[in-house]
Scaffold this active site. Structure first.
Site, PDB file in Angstrom:
ATOM      1  CD  GLN A  69     -25.024  15.779  17.149  1.00 45.69           C
ATOM      2  OE1 GLN A  69     -23.682  16.701  17.032  1.00 45.69           O
ATOM      3  NE2 GLN A  69     -25.512  16.408  18.310  1.00 45.69           N
ATOM      4  CG  ASP A  70     -31.621  15.272  16.812  1.00 43.05           C
ATOM      5  OD1 ASP A  70     -30.884  16.508  16.092  1.00 43.05           O
ATOM      6  OD2 ASP A  70     -33.034  16.099  17.274  1.00 43.05           O
ATOM      7  N   PRO A  71     -32.259  14.867  13.287  1.00 42.76           N
ATOM      8  CG  PRO A  71     -34.202  13.053  12.811  1.00 42.76           C
ATOM      9  CD  PRO A  71     -33.376  13.302  14.053  1.00 42.76           C
TER      10      PRO A  71
END
Length: 233
Positions: A69-71
């Site tokens: 999804q995201d970091p």
């Protein structure tokens, strides 16, 4: 200075994505990201690792895609220095960072499915070098602010990366963990690639442990490449 002055991108990917970089949506991404980078806020991963997933796995080498999804937006301490956990690869963390709960569950399921020894660190770069694209849908995040860079527009770019890869002739094994990742099924041409889904590995999600997801990945990899994928770290 331009985005690639801060965040190097390999020649192979620059050529593969060349037509994207002059499009209005990408110029807007570049503008917003550079503004965030120059602000007092701390942005993860460090800019030199922004395209690390792409740089480790050239387009022609991609065999498996594991979409994140995201970091990670958290930090860890090393020699009394606060460092980012995120390193530019989905689910992966810096070598000396504590292993996050989601990644612990990935390692547990991998061991249960394939007998792969549970590693002592969470750096997945070896997988990337063997052809697993560890791409996050959103490539950056503000420190301690989950999903804070949704506004930048990274998903339009990561979608283009995926769609261009899906046009390749070789079947790709696409691993989608959780409902957010599974929305990308709409981008995948039917009957061309192998889609493997499972719940998200987060402890807040149910059903990942015992899903057999890595057995499914290995079975698909054998069918396509006539050998096993090396999951050892």
């Amino acid at each position: 200075m331009k985005l690639f002055d801060y965040a190097p991108l390999s020649l192979a990917w620059r050529e593969f994505l060349q037509s994207e970089f002059k499009k209005p949506y990408f110029l807007e991404i570049e503008k917003r990201y550079l503004e965030a980078l120059k602000s007092p806020k701390t942005i993860f991963p460090k800019s030199s690792n922004l395209f690390y997933a792409l740089n480790l796995t050239p387009p022609s080498a991609v065999k498996i895609i594991l979409l994140g999804q995201d970091p990670y937006h958290s930090t860890y301490l090393e020699n009394e220095q606060e460092l980012p956990v995120a390193m530019g690869l989905s689910f992966s963390v810096e070598k000396n960072a504590p292993i996050p709960p989601s990644l612990k569950n990935i390692f547990k399921e991998l061991h249960a499915n394939l007998g792969v020894p549970v590693p002592c660190c969470g750096d997945l770069s070896a997988w990337a070098k063997r052809g697993m694209l560890l791409l996050n849908a959103i490539l950056s995040v503000e420190k301690n602010q989950a999903a804070s860079h949704q506004y930048i527009g990274w998903e339009a770019f990561s979608d283009q990366i995926l769609m261009r890869l899906f046009k390749t002739t070789a079947p790709l094994i696409v691993v989608l963990l959780g409902k957010v990742a599974q929305k990308k099924i709409a981008l995948i041409p039917k009957n061309k690639h192998i889609i493997i889904t499972a719940p998200h590995p987060s402890p807040l999600s149910r059903g990942f442990l015992g899903s057999g997801v890595f057995s499914s990945v290995q079975k698909a990899y054998r069918e396509v490449y006539r050998k096993d994928f090396d999951f050892s770290l």
